[in-house]
Write a protein that holds these residues in place. Structure first.
Motif, mmCIF file in Angstrom:
data_model
loop_
_atom_site.group_PDB
_atom_site.id
_atom_site.type_symbol
_atom_site.label_atom_id
_atom_site.label_comp_id
_atom_site.label_asym_id
_atom_site.label_seq_id
_atom_site.Cartn_x
_atom_site.Cartn_y
_atom_site.Cartn_z
ATOM 1 N N ASP A 1 1.734 19.455 15.633
ATOM 2 C CA ASP A 1 0.349 19.545 15.680
ATOM 3 C C ASP A 1 -0.002 19.407 13.978
ATOM 4 O OD1 ASP A 1 -2.481 20.079 15.963
ATOM 5 O OD2 ASP A 1 -2.162 21.818 16.525
ATOM 6 N N VAL A 2 -0.017 20.613 13.414
ATOM 7 C CA VAL A 2 -0.222 20.680 11.886
ATOM 8 C C VAL A 2 1.175 20.693 11.247
ATOM 9 C CG1 VAL A 2 -1.389 21.947 9.882
ATOM 10 C CG2 VAL A 2 -2.612 21.445 12.087
ATOM 11 N N VAL A 3 1.507 20.107 10.324
ATOM 12 C CA VAL A 3 2.838 20.389 9.651
ATOM 13 C C VAL A 3 2.371 20.714 8.118
ATOM 14 C CG1 VAL A 3 4.808 19.085 8.545
ATOM 15 C CG2 VAL A 3 4.035 18.459 10.901
ATOM 16 N N VAL A 4 3.004 21.795 7.715
ATOM 17 C CA VAL A 4 2.692 22.272 6.132
ATOM 18 C C VAL A 4 3.947 21.965 5.511
ATOM 19 C CG1 VAL A 4 2.804 24.762 6.764
ATOM 20 C CG2 VAL A 4 1.670 23.790 4.759
ATOM 21 N N THR A 5 3.985 21.519 4.269
ATOM 22 C CA THR A 5 5.031 21.343 3.618
ATOM 23 C C THR A 5 4.734 21.222 1.981
ATOM 24 O OG1 THR A 5 7.139 20.066 3.518
ATOM 25 C CG2 THR A 5 5.279 18.695 3.933
ATOM 26 N N THR A 6 5.708 21.030 1.247
ATOM 27 C CA THR A 6 5.871 20.973 -0.309
ATOM 28 C C THR A 6 5.429 19.670 -0.508
ATOM 29 O OG1 THR A 6 8.119 20.800 -0.256
ATOM 30 C CG2 THR A 6 7.083 22.857 -0.736
ATOM 31 N N ASN A 7 5.115 19.429 -1.749
ATOM 32 C CA ASN A 7 4.700 18.026 -2.267
ATOM 33 C C ASN A 7 5.294 16.689 -1.802
ATOM 34 O OD1 ASN A 7 2.947 16.371 -3.838
ATOM 35 N ND2 ASN A 7 2.659 17.685 -5.348
ATOM 36 N N LEU A 8 6.541 16.726 -2.432
ATOM 37 C CA LEU A 8 7.647 15.791 -2.122
ATOM 38 C C LEU A 8 7.705 15.400 -0.563
ATOM 39 C CD1 LEU A 8 9.235 13.355 -3.481
ATOM 40 C CD2 LEU A 8 10.977 14.811 -3.726
ATOM 41 N N PHE A 9 8.207 16.461 0.104
ATOM 42 C CA PHE A 9 8.500 16.227 1.396
ATOM 43 C C PHE A 9 7.211 15.824 2.222
ATOM 44 C CE2 PHE A 9 11.629 20.110 1.408
ATOM 45 C CZ PHE A 9 12.907 19.222 0.409
ATOM 46 N N GLY A 10 6.193 16.229 1.801
ATOM 47 C CA GLY A 10 5.004 15.680 2.284
ATOM 48 C C GLY A 10 4.587 14.426 2.181
ATOM 49 N N ASP A 11 4.796 14.043 0.988
ATOM 50 C CA ASP A 11 4.661 12.294 0.616
ATOM 51 C C ASP A 11 5.655 11.569 1.469
ATOM 52 O OD1 ASP A 11 3.460 10.127 -0.612
ATOM 53 O OD2 ASP A 11 5.096 10.362 -2.289
ATOM 54 N N ILE A 12 6.891 11.953 1.752
ATOM 55 C CA ILE A 12 7.835 11.114 2.368
ATOM 56 C C ILE A 12 7.476 11.198 4.008
ATOM 57 C CG2 ILE A 12 10.244 11.058 3.019
ATOM 58 C CD1 ILE A 12 10.656 12.255 0.214
ATOM 59 N N LEU A 13 7.201 12.561 4.314
ATOM 60 C CA LEU A 13 7.079 12.388 5.914
ATOM 61 C C LEU A 13 5.742 11.805 6.115
ATOM 62 C CD1 LEU A 13 8.303 16.238 6.337
ATOM 63 C CD2 LEU A 13 9.466 14.243 6.932
ATOM 64 N N SER A 14 4.679 11.835 5.285
ATOM 65 C CA SER A 14 3.422 11.323 5.790
ATOM 66 C C SER A 14 3.689 9.641 5.763
ATOM 67 C CB SER A 14 2.367 11.573 5.017
ATOM 68 O OG SER A 14 2.581 11.340 3.456
ATOM 69 N N ASP A 15 4.297 9.026 4.927
ATOM 70 C CA ASP A 15 4.871 7.790 5.175
ATOM 71 C C ASP A 15 5.440 7.322 6.702
ATOM 72 O OD1 ASP A 15 3.806 6.959 2.751
ATOM 73 O OD2 ASP A 15 5.244 5.423 2.377
ATOM 74 N N GLU A 16 6.242 8.295 6.874
ATOM 75 C CA GLU A 16 6.830 8.023 8.181
ATOM 76 C C GLU A 16 5.969 8.547 9.283
ATOM 77 O OE1 GLU A 16 10.250 11.180 8.856
ATOM 78 O OE2 GLU A 16 10.759 10.037 10.499
ATOM 79 N N SER A 17 5.276 9.287 9.376
ATOM 80 C CA SER A 17 4.521 9.719 10.282
ATOM 81 C C SER A 17 3.406 8.610 10.540
ATOM 82 C CB SER A 17 3.799 10.982 10.344
ATOM 83 O OG SER A 17 2.864 10.843 9.317
ATOM 84 N N SER A 18 2.951 7.821 9.342
ATOM 85 C CA SER A 18 1.968 6.750 9.625
ATOM 86 C C SER A 18 2.666 5.625 10.410
ATOM 87 C CB SER A 18 1.451 6.221 7.921
ATOM 88 O OG SER A 18 1.012 7.412 7.239
ATOM 89 N N GLN A 19 3.915 5.445 10.097
ATOM 90 C CA GLN A 19 4.665 4.384 10.656
ATOM 91 C C GLN A 19 4.603 4.589 12.109
ATOM 92 O OE1 GLN A 19 5.155 1.503 8.948
ATOM 93 N NE2 GLN A 19 5.356 0.581 11.053
ATOM 94 N N VAL A 20 5.007 5.788 12.487
ATOM 95 C CA VAL A 20 5.162 6.133 13.879
ATOM 96 C C VAL A 20 3.738 5.691 14.564
ATOM 97 C CG1 VAL A 20 5.423 8.087 15.459
ATOM 98 C CG2 VAL A 20 6.789 8.065 13.520
ATOM 99 N N VAL A 21 2.711 5.800 14.018
ATOM 100 C CA VAL A 21 1.437 5.530 14.811
ATOM 101 C C VAL A 21 0.921 4.131 14.427
ATOM 102 C CG1 VAL A 21 0.430 7.860 15.273
ATOM 103 C CG2 VAL A 21 0.144 6.606 12.972
ATOM 104 N N GLY A 22 1.723 3.075 13.760
ATOM 105 C CA GLY A 22 1.287 2.012 13.622
ATOM 106 C C GLY A 22 1.262 1.399 12.222
ATOM 107 N N GLY A 23 1.607 2.288 11.298
ATOM 108 C CA GLY A 23 1.719 1.482 9.908
ATOM 109 C C GLY A 23 0.622 2.212 8.937
ATOM 110 N N LEU A 24 0.942 1.787 7.432
ATOM 111 C CA LEU A 24 0.369 2.335 6.738
ATOM 112 C C LEU A 24 -1.034 1.809 6.411
ATOM 113 C CD1 LEU A 24 2.984 2.264 3.886
ATOM 114 C CD2 LEU A 24 1.929 4.530 4.558
ATOM 115 N N GLY A 25 -1.645 0.574 6.991
ATOM 116 C CA GLY A 25 -2.815 0.143 7.240
ATOM 117 C C GLY A 25 -3.738 0.847 7.843
ATOM 118 N N MET A 26 -3.271 1.704 8.715
ATOM 119 C CA MET A 26 -4.244 2.661 9.350
ATOM 120 C C MET A 26 -4.158 4.280 8.770
ATOM 121 S SD MET A 26 -5.398 0.527 11.723
ATOM 122 C CE MET A 26 -6.548 1.751 12.863
ATOM 123 N N ALA A 27 -3.618 4.349 7.674
ATOM 124 C CA ALA A 27 -3.422 5.861 7.397
ATOM 125 C C ALA A 27 -4.393 6.202 6.154
ATOM 126 C CB ALA A 27 -1.847 5.789 6.791
#
Ligand code: ATP
Length: 338
Positions: A217-243
C-alpha cells in the motif's frame, strides 16, 4: 490564478513541456482554472549556455511561484533536482504506481505509493577520495526519518486502500544508519495503531514488487532505495511513461516525472507525456488541498480520467503498445478535456 514555474529540461523534457503547456492552457480556457506559466531553464543546456546547471534566475523565479513543474534534465540532474530538493526542503518524494487498463503491465491490480526520503542518505554529495579508495557518506538522521515516516502514515490514513505502511531498509547490514531509520519508523508507527505496519529488507521488497505487488500500500524508505524501487514499481504497472512524482515540503512542492531525459527517444515526437500530465494531476491535488480549492481537485480528477479513458480506448503512445506520437496523444487529451 496560480503561478507555475516550469523547468523545460533536456532530452524529451521540451516535448513533454509543450504537451503540459497545451493541457494547462486548455484547462485555463475550458475549465476556467487560471494559470500563469513561466518557462525556465535548468540542466545540461543551461550549463552549456550559462555555466550553471541551475541558474540563479531560475531559482528566484521558482521561489516567486506557487508551485514548480519540472521536466526531466540530463546528466546534470544531481546539480538541479537534488539541489532543489534540499534547498526548498522538499523532504517527501511521492511516487505512486497504479495499474491502468490496457497496458502492457505485469499486473493490473496494483495501487501503491512509494514515499521516499528526499534530503539525505547517499544523496548529500559527501563523496571524496581517500588514498586509493573512494568514500561516500551515508547520512541518516532521526529527525528526517521520523518526518518521512509520519508523512507515510498520514498518506496511508488518507488513502482509500488497505491502510498499511511497509518500512523498507537493510538494517541487517547497515546496522547504524538503517537501524536508525527502522527504529524511527517503528517509533512513529505507535502513533498510528489503526494502520498495519511491517518492515521488509530492500532485497525482499525488490522481489515482492514482482512476486506479490498487490500486498503493498504505502512503502516508506530511504533516498537511494526509493529511487531504485520506484523505477521497478513503475515498470510493474506499465513503464516509466506513465509514472508521475511529487517532491513535497511543508511550504512548497515540485512535480516531475519519475524518469530521466530519455535521450534515446528525444526529438522524435514519441515520448509518452502521461508521466508529466499525471504529475500535473498530483500538482492540482496539492494546490487544491493547500488553498482549500476544490475546483483544483476536481480538475485534477478530470485530467486523470481523461488520460485513463484515452488509454482504455486504445489511444496510446508507442512505449505502452500504441502508435500515437506525443503531439497526437496530447491533441486527443486537449480535445477530450471538458
Ligand atoms: P535517469 O538515470 O536520469 O533516471 P535513465 O538512464 O534511467 O535516466 P530514463 O531517461 O529514465 O533513463 O529512461 C529509461 C528508458 O525509458 C529510456 O530508454 C526511454 O526510452 C524510456 N522512457 C523514459 N521515459 C519515457 C517516456 N515518457 N515515454 C516513453 N519512453 C520513456
Amino acid at each position: 490564478m496560480y503561478k507555475i514555474s516550469l523547468i523545460t529540461g533536456d532530452g524529451i523534457g521540451p516535448e513533454l513541456s509543450e504537451s503540459a503547456i497545451s493541457v494547462l492552457n486548455t484547462i485555463h480556457d475550458k475549465l476556467d482554472l487560471k494559470f500563469d506559466i513561466t518557462k525556465l531553464s535548468a540542466g545540461d543546456k543551461a550549463l552549456s549556455e550559462t555555466g550553471k546547471a541551475l541558474p540563479d534566475e531560475t531559482v528566484e523565479n521558482i521561489k516567486q511561484s506557487d508551485v514548480c513543474l519540472k521536466a526531466p534534465v540530463g546528466e546534470s540532474a544531481a546539480d538541479v533536482i537534488v539541489v532543489l530538493r534540499r534547498m526548498l526542503d522538499l523532504y517527501a518524494n511521492i511516487r505512486p504506481a497504479k495499474s491502468y487498463p490496457h497496458m502492457p503491465a505485469l499486473r493490473d491490480d496494483i495501487d501503491l505509493v512509494i514515499v521516499r526520503e528526499n534530503t539525505e542518505d547517499l544523496y548529500t554529495g559527501k563523496e571524496f577520495s581517500l588514498g586509493d579508495s573512494a568514500v561516500a557518506l551515508r547520512i541518516i538522521s532521526e529527525k528526517a526519518s521520523k518526518r518521512i515516516a509520519k508523512y507515510a502514515f498520514e498518506t496511508a490514513k488518507q488513502r482509500d486502500s488497505m491502510r498499511k505502511v511497509t518500512c523498507v531498509h537493510k538494517s541487517n547490514v547497515m546496522r547504524v544508519t538503517d537501524g536508525l531509520f527502522a527504529k524511527s519508523c517503528i517509533d512513529v508507527s505507535k502513533d498510528y495503531p489503526d494502520i498495519t505496519f511491517e518492515e521488509m529488507y530492500v532485497d525482499a521488497c525488490a522481489m515482492n514488487l514482482i512476486r506479490q505487488p498487490e500486498q503493498f500500500d504505502v512503502v516508506v524508505t530511504t533516498n537511494l532505495f526509493g529511487d531504485i524501487l520506484s523505477d521497478e514499481s513503475s515498470q510493474v504497472v506499465g513503464g516509466l511513461g506513465m509514472a508521475p512524482a511529487a517532491n513535497i515540503g511543508d511550504k512548497f512542492a515540485l512535480f516531475e516525472p519519475v524518469h530521466g531525459a530519455a535521450f534515446d527517444i528525444a526529438g522524435q515526437n514519441m515520448a509518452n507525456p502521461s508521466s508529466f500530465l499525471l504529475s500535473i494531476k498530483m500538482m492540482l491535488d496539492w494546490l487544491g488541498n493547500k488553498h482549500n480549492d476544490s475546483k483544483c481537485i476536481d480538475v485534477g480528477q478530470k485530467l486523470e480520467s481523461t488520460i485513463f479513458d484515452l488509454v482504455k480506448s486504445g489511444v496510446k503512445t508507442k512505449d505502452i503498445g500504441g502508435d500515437k506520437t506525443t503531439s497526437e496523444f496530447t491533441k486527443q487529451i486537449v480535445e477530450n478535456i471538458s
